[in-house]
Design a protein around this motif. Structure first.
Motif, PDB file in Angstrom:
ATOM      1  N   GLY A 311       0.761  -0.993   0.721  1.00  0.00           N
ATOM      2  CA  GLY A 311      -0.382  -0.176   0.072  1.00  0.00           C
ATOM      3  C   GLY A 311       0.513   1.370   0.209  1.00  0.00           C
ATOM      4  O   GLY A 311       2.142   1.115  -0.001  1.00  0.00           O
ATOM      5  N   VAL A 312       0.280   2.660  -0.021  1.00  0.00           N
ATOM      6  CA  VAL A 312       0.799   3.660   0.120  1.00  0.00           C
ATOM      7  C   VAL A 312       0.347   4.459   1.508  1.00  0.00           C
ATOM      8  O   VAL A 312      -0.883   4.511   1.649  1.00  0.00           O
ATOM      9  CB  VAL A 312       0.202   4.573  -0.884  1.00  0.00           C
ATOM     10  CG1 VAL A 312       0.561   5.817  -0.968  1.00  0.00           C
ATOM     11  CG2 VAL A 312      -0.117   4.355  -2.631  1.00  0.00           C
ATOM     12  N   GLY A 313       1.486   4.503   2.386  1.00  0.00           N
ATOM     13  CA  GLY A 313       1.446   5.286   3.679  1.00  0.00           C
ATOM     14  C   GLY A 313       1.329   6.450   3.157  1.00  0.00           C
ATOM     15  O   GLY A 313       2.367   7.125   2.199  1.00  0.00           O
ATOM     16  N   TRP A 322       4.551  14.495  13.210  1.00  0.00           N
ATOM     17  CA  TRP A 322       4.033  13.960  12.909  1.00  0.00           C
ATOM     18  C   TRP A 322       2.528  13.302  12.686  1.00  0.00           C
ATOM     19  O   TRP A 322       2.552  13.012  13.797  1.00  0.00           O
ATOM     20  CB  TRP A 322       5.491  13.100  11.969  1.00  0.00           C
ATOM     21  CG  TRP A 322       5.938  13.374  11.397  1.00  0.00           C
ATOM     22  CD1 TRP A 322       7.161  14.000  11.811  1.00  0.00           C
ATOM     23  CD2 TRP A 322       6.328  14.102  10.056  1.00  0.00           C
ATOM     24  NE1 TRP A 322       8.062  14.606  11.105  1.00  0.00           N
ATOM     25  CE2 TRP A 322       7.582  14.209   9.896  1.00  0.00           C
ATOM     26  CE3 TRP A 322       5.380  13.834   8.657  1.00  0.00           C
ATOM     27  CZ2 TRP A 322       7.987  14.843   8.160  1.00  0.00           C
ATOM     28  CZ3 TRP A 322       5.378  14.474   7.868  1.00  0.00           C
ATOM     29  CH2 TRP A 322       6.486  14.744   7.937  1.00  0.00           C
ATOM     30  N   SER A 323       1.584  12.840  12.431  1.00  0.00           N
ATOM     31  CA  SER A 323       0.547  12.158  12.110  1.00  0.00           C
ATOM     32  C   SER A 323       0.261  10.732  11.513  1.00  0.00           C
ATOM     33  O   SER A 323       1.905  10.321  11.515  1.00  0.00           O
ATOM     34  CB  SER A 323      -0.556  12.515  11.097  1.00  0.00           C
ATOM     35  OG  SER A 323      -0.023  12.177   9.826  1.00  0.00           O
ATOM     36  N   ALA A 324      -0.021  10.621  12.799  1.00  0.00           N
ATOM     37  CA  ALA A 324      -0.045   8.739  12.819  1.00  0.00           C
ATOM     38  C   ALA A 324       0.006   8.339  10.756  1.00  0.00           C
ATOM     39  O   ALA A 324      -0.460   9.151  10.115  1.00  0.00           O
ATOM     40  CB  ALA A 324      -1.384   8.216  13.751  1.00  0.00           C
ATOM     41  N   GLU A 325       0.464   6.942  10.820  1.00  0.00           N
ATOM     42  CA  GLU A 325       0.987   6.593   9.275  1.00  0.00           C
ATOM     43  C   GLU A 325      -1.208   6.335   8.873  1.00  0.00           C
ATOM     44  O   GLU A 325      -1.659   5.089  10.226  1.00  0.00           O
ATOM     45  CB  GLU A 325       1.356   5.744   9.374  1.00  0.00           C
ATOM     46  CG  GLU A 325       1.464   4.596   7.908  1.00  0.00           C
ATOM     47  CD  GLU A 325       2.139   3.548   7.660  1.00  0.00           C
ATOM     48  OE1 GLU A 325       3.623   3.867   7.617  1.00  0.00           O
ATOM     49  OE2 GLU A 325       2.011   1.916   7.986  1.00  0.00           O
ATOM     50  N   PRO A 335       5.257   6.118  -5.435  1.00  0.00           N
ATOM     51  CA  PRO A 335       4.313   6.671  -5.444  1.00  0.00           C
ATOM     52  C   PRO A 335       4.751   8.380  -4.884  1.00  0.00           C
ATOM     53  O   PRO A 335       5.268   8.813  -4.485  1.00  0.00           O
ATOM     54  CB  PRO A 335       3.643   6.974  -3.343  1.00  0.00           C
ATOM     55  CG  PRO A 335       4.837   5.832  -3.413  1.00  0.00           C
ATOM     56  CD  PRO A 335       5.217   5.192  -4.379  1.00  0.00           C
ATOM     57  N   ARG A 336       4.003   8.859  -5.420  1.00  0.00           N
ATOM     58  CA  ARG A 336       3.981  10.505  -5.507  1.00  0.00           C
ATOM     59  C   ARG A 336       3.271  11.178  -4.896  1.00  0.00           C
ATOM     60  O   ARG A 336       2.291  11.234  -5.299  1.00  0.00           O
ATOM     61  CB  ARG A 336       4.603  10.951  -6.960  1.00  0.00           C
ATOM     62  CG  ARG A 336       5.594  10.342  -7.327  1.00  0.00           C
ATOM     63  CD  ARG A 336       6.911  11.021  -7.015  1.00  0.00           C
ATOM     64  NE  ARG A 336       8.190   9.775  -6.914  1.00  0.00           N
ATOM     65  CZ  ARG A 336       8.869   8.935  -6.468  1.00  0.00           C
ATOM     66  NH1 ARG A 336       8.308   8.466  -5.208  1.00  0.00           N
ATOM     67  NH2 ARG A 336      10.053   8.334  -6.937  1.00  0.00           N
ATOM     68  N   ILE A 337       3.446  12.525  -4.545  1.00  0.00           N
ATOM     69  CA  ILE A 337       2.510  13.466  -4.257  1.00  0.00           C
ATOM     70  C   ILE A 337       3.063  14.682  -4.377  1.00  0.00           C
ATOM     71  O   ILE A 337       4.121  15.170  -4.589  1.00  0.00           O
ATOM     72  CB  ILE A 337       2.278  13.400  -2.113  1.00  0.00           C
ATOM     73  CG1 ILE A 337       1.517  13.995  -2.057  1.00  0.00           C
ATOM     74  CG2 ILE A 337       3.417  13.535  -1.621  1.00  0.00           C
ATOM     75  CD1 ILE A 337       0.818  14.242  -0.672  1.00  0.00           C
ATOM     76  N   TYR A 338       1.480  15.836  -4.716  1.00  0.00           N
ATOM     77  CA  TYR A 338       2.062  17.165  -4.323  1.00  0.00           C
ATOM     78  C   TYR A 338       0.683  17.732  -4.476  1.00  0.00           C
ATOM     79  O   TYR A 338      -0.282  17.416  -4.411  1.00  0.00           O
ATOM     80  CB  TYR A 338       1.802  17.820  -6.406  1.00  0.00           C
ATOM     81  CG  TYR A 338       2.809  18.857  -7.088  1.00  0.00           C
ATOM     82  CD1 TYR A 338       3.830  18.231  -7.113  1.00  0.00           C
ATOM     83  CD2 TYR A 338       1.823  19.610  -7.135  1.00  0.00           C
ATOM     84  CE1 TYR A 338       4.291  19.566  -6.761  1.00  0.00           C
ATOM     85  CE2 TYR A 338       2.549  21.235  -6.786  1.00  0.00           C
ATOM     86  CZ  TYR A 338       4.087  20.924  -7.620  1.00  0.00           C
ATOM     87  OH  TYR A 338       4.760  21.950  -7.994  1.00  0.00           O
ATOM     88  N   SER A 339       1.086  19.594  -4.314  1.00  0.00           N
ATOM     89  CA  SER A 339      -0.305  20.652  -3.310  1.00  0.00           C
ATOM     90  C   SER A 339      -0.651  20.899  -3.744  1.00  0.00           C
ATOM     91  O   SER A 339       0.763  21.841  -4.421  1.00  0.00           O
ATOM     92  CB  SER A 339       0.302  19.962  -2.434  1.00  0.00           C
ATOM     93  OG  SER A 339      -0.367  21.850  -1.179  1.00  0.00           O
ATOM     94  N   VAL A 340      -1.422  21.497  -4.139  1.00  0.00           N
ATOM     95  CA  VAL A 340      -2.006  22.953  -5.081  1.00  0.00           C
ATOM     96  C   VAL A 340      -3.459  23.484  -3.647  1.00  0.00           C
ATOM     97  O   VAL A 340      -3.976  22.798  -2.790  1.00  0.00           O
ATOM     98  CB  VAL A 340      -2.620  23.273  -5.965  1.00  0.00           C
ATOM     99  CG1 VAL A 340      -3.177  24.170  -6.420  1.00  0.00           C
ATOM    100  CG2 VAL A 340      -1.548  21.982  -6.823  1.00  0.00           C
TER     101      VAL A 340
END
Length: 403
Positions: A311-313, A322-325, A335-340
């Motif tokens: 999975g993706v954590g 830091w929040s919990a996983e 896996p890649r993440i981006y924010s707008v």
């Protein structure tokens, strides 16, 4: 008597609950040897996929809307490429990759419809390269690129160049300080600073690489002294400039109880400091082939995604802890993440048992949209009316404002 009229203008989109939307299986094909990268802007999700399953080799771009539907695609190469990256800003997107002994850069200013080829390639020689990383600096409006080649016996040297107005500035050997060496570089940007990480190990394969995790900063035009983040037993690391702190995420060797694996840790410091915090464990048994991805949202949080078992954590840092996983998807390749604004966009490849061809999967954290910026009232001569204007926010899922 003169009358004064006060006009109140309320701009809104829609009111809805915040949270993760459903996972979307896109129509983008994916294989077990593929890699994916992502940048998102007002035009949508710009996804770059490297296909590397013999005899199928090519590098392809996809524009995907906020619902996960493919709008268009473009093929850059029909041969093997390495270390492909994508990044940019609202009005331009850059794709950077290695082919042969060159680093090539392509740019689009029309949401991936056409790709310019006027940027000179970088000749980096025939020695082994073990990584390329890029970041776009929104404060200096420039693209920052790092790579490492095995130019010092068995040791790697890390290099840096800045692309400004489509012209490359002078090359810098980041590991030219004393007896410094290092590869597997990553790069990040904070105001007035460039942050580069590297590892002193001598391997091309991150699973067999072990060395010191190090970093070096460029402050305005001056390169600072290197800093030791973690000694001796680090596989690789990623540096990331958060909203308020600099993070170094590193993969530490663990050999206790007869086991050989890596655990994911993070250290932090202020941007101009030379003192790193104590380490914090984020994930035990973390795979080093798929390095984590990080992004910042407008609310001051920093967000990361990384592979976990099947999975993706996901975690976020709110400026203090830091929040919990949280598992946000099945499958875990690249896996890649981006924010707008405050929206989050995540892509990854999903493994389906007994199938060779998989797909890219997509998920969005749909936050409440931010208000439009710079509202202005001005006279509209000729019709005795007032003109209302504003600057549109860059969320990919906004279609209109209601006045």
């Amino acid at each position: 008597m003169k009358k004064v009229i006060i006009l109140f203008v309320i701009m809104t989109t829609s009111v809805f609950s915040q949270g993760w939307n459903n996972v979307v299986q896109t129509t983008i094909p994916f294989t077990s040897a593929s890699k994916v990268d992502l940048v998102t802007n007002k035009d949508g999700n710009h996804i770059l996929v490297t296909y590397a399953d013999y005899p199928t080799y090519y590098l392809r771009y996809y524009l995907v809307n906020s619902s996960g539907a493919v709008i268009r695609n473009f093929t850059f190469e029909n041969q093997a490429v390495q270390f492909a990256n994508i990044d940019g800003t609202d009005d331009r997107i850059y794709v950077v990759y290695k082919i042969g002994n060159q680093i090539k850069t392509r740019k689009s200013t029309d949401a991936g419809q056409t790709w310019l080829t006027n940027i000179d390639p970088l000749d980096i020689g025939n020695n082994t390269c073990n990584n390329i990383d890029v970041t776009f600096g929104k404060d200096d409006n420039a693209l920052h690129v790092v790579w490492a080649t095995q130019d010092n016996g068995n040791d790697y040297e890390t290099y840096y160049r800045r692309l400004y107005n489509d012209e490359w500035e002078a090359q810098k050997n980041v590991t030219d300080y004393g007896n410094e060496v290092g590869g597997f570089p990553t790069v990040s940007k904070s105001p007035n600073r460039v942050h580069v990480s590297y590892n002193t190990g001598q391997s091309y394969d991150p699973e067999t690489n072990l060395g010191d995790a190090k970093s070096r900063d460029k402050y305005i035009n001056t390169w600072q002294s290197p800093q030791l983040v973690f000694p001796t037993e680090s596989f690789r690391e990623r540096i990331h400039a958060g909203n308020s702190k600099l993070f170094d995420f590193y993969y530490k060797l663990e050999t206790g109880m007869g086991q050989y694996h890596s655990d994911l840790y993070v250290k932090e410091r202020s941007f101009g400091s030379t003192s790193w915090s104590s380490p914090q464990l984020l994930k035990q048994f973390a795979g080093v082939n798929e390095i984590l991805s990080a992004t910042n949202s407008s609310d001051g949080n920093t967000h990361i995604v990384y592979e976990i078992s099947d999975g993706v954590g996901y975690r976020k840092y709110n400026g203090s802890y830091w929040s919990a996983e949280e598992q946000i998807g099945d499958g875990y390749i690249s896996p890649r993440i981006y924010s707008v604004s405050n929206d989050l966009y995540v892509v990854w490849g999903r493994i389906v048992p007994n199938q060779k061809i998989y797909n890219v999967y997509y998920r969005q954290y749909d936050a409440a949209p931010l208000a439009p910026q710079n509202p202005q009232l001005s006279a509209n001569p000729g019709n005795n009316k007032v003109r209302i204007s504003w600057t549109r926010n860059n969320e990919a899922d906004i279609s209109f404002y209601k006045v």
